[in-house]
Write a protein that holds these residues in place. Structure first.
Motif, PDB file in Angstrom:
ATOM      1  N   ALA A 270      -0.834  -4.810   3.839  1.00 51.97           N
ATOM      2  CA  ALA A 270      -1.796  -4.981   4.937  1.00 51.97           C
ATOM      3  C   ALA A 270      -3.187  -4.523   4.511  1.00 51.97           C
ATOM      4  N   ALA A 271      -3.257  -3.420   3.793  1.00 52.20           N
ATOM      5  CA  ALA A 271      -4.557  -2.922   3.329  1.00 52.20           C
ATOM      6  C   ALA A 271      -5.171  -3.886   2.316  1.00 52.20           C
ATOM      7  N   GLN A 272      -4.348  -4.460   1.445  1.00 53.75           N
ATOM      8  CA  GLN A 272      -4.864  -5.415   0.465  1.00 53.75           C
ATOM      9  C   GLN A 272      -5.355  -6.687   1.138  1.00 53.75           C
ATOM     10  N   ARG A 273      -4.630  -7.170   2.150  1.00 54.16           N
ATOM     11  CA  ARG A 273      -5.078  -8.357   2.891  1.00 54.16           C
ATOM     12  C   ARG A 273      -6.367  -8.067   3.643  1.00 54.16           C
ATOM     13  N   ARG A 274      -6.484  -6.859   4.183  1.00 61.37           N
ATOM     14  CA  ARG A 274      -7.698  -6.486   4.906  1.00 61.37           C
ATOM     15  C   ARG A 274      -8.892  -6.415   3.949  1.00 61.37           C
ATOM     16  N   ASP A 275      -8.676  -5.888   2.751  1.00 59.70           N
ATOM     17  CA  ASP A 275      -9.759  -5.749   1.782  1.00 59.70           C
ATOM     18  C   ASP A 275     -10.150  -7.082   1.149  1.00 59.70           C
ATOM     19  N   ASP A 276      -9.157  -7.937   0.887  1.00 60.71           N
ATOM     20  CA  ASP A 276      -9.423  -9.223   0.247  1.00 60.71           C
ATOM     21  C   ASP A 276      -8.541 -10.288   0.902  1.00 60.71           C
ATOM     22  N   PRO A 277      -9.022 -10.912   1.972  1.00 65.46           N
ATOM     23  CA  PRO A 277      -8.197 -11.875   2.705  1.00 65.46           C
ATOM     24  C   PRO A 277      -7.827 -13.110   1.868  1.00 65.46           C
TER      25      PRO A 277
END
Length: 69
Positions: free
Chosen positions: A56-63
């Motif tokens: 979730a954090a990775q998707r938030r940082d780089d969608p």
């Protein structure tokens, strides 16, 4: 300690300092062993939650980043 062995070569104060260093190394070694032994042990549910939070954090940082799975 009398004037025998290492005490005669280094002096009484040096022998006490050497024993204190030896004791310190043992205590530090036990503390490091305990920390290493206790780390990295997550239950399956904790590991799954950690993986979900990471994704979730990775998707938030780089969608635009593709999913790992």
């Amino acid at each position: 300690m009398g004037n025998t062995g290492v005490g005669m070569l280094l002096g009484d104060l040096s022998v006490k300092a050497m024993w204190l260093q030896f004791l310190g190394v043992i205590i530090l070694g036990i503390a490091i062993w305990y920390g290493v032994n206790r780390s990295g042990r997550l239950r399956r549910s904790e590991r799954a939650q950690l993986d979900q939070n990471t994704e979730a954090a990775q998707r938030r940082d780089d969608p635009q980043k593709p999913l790992a799975r």
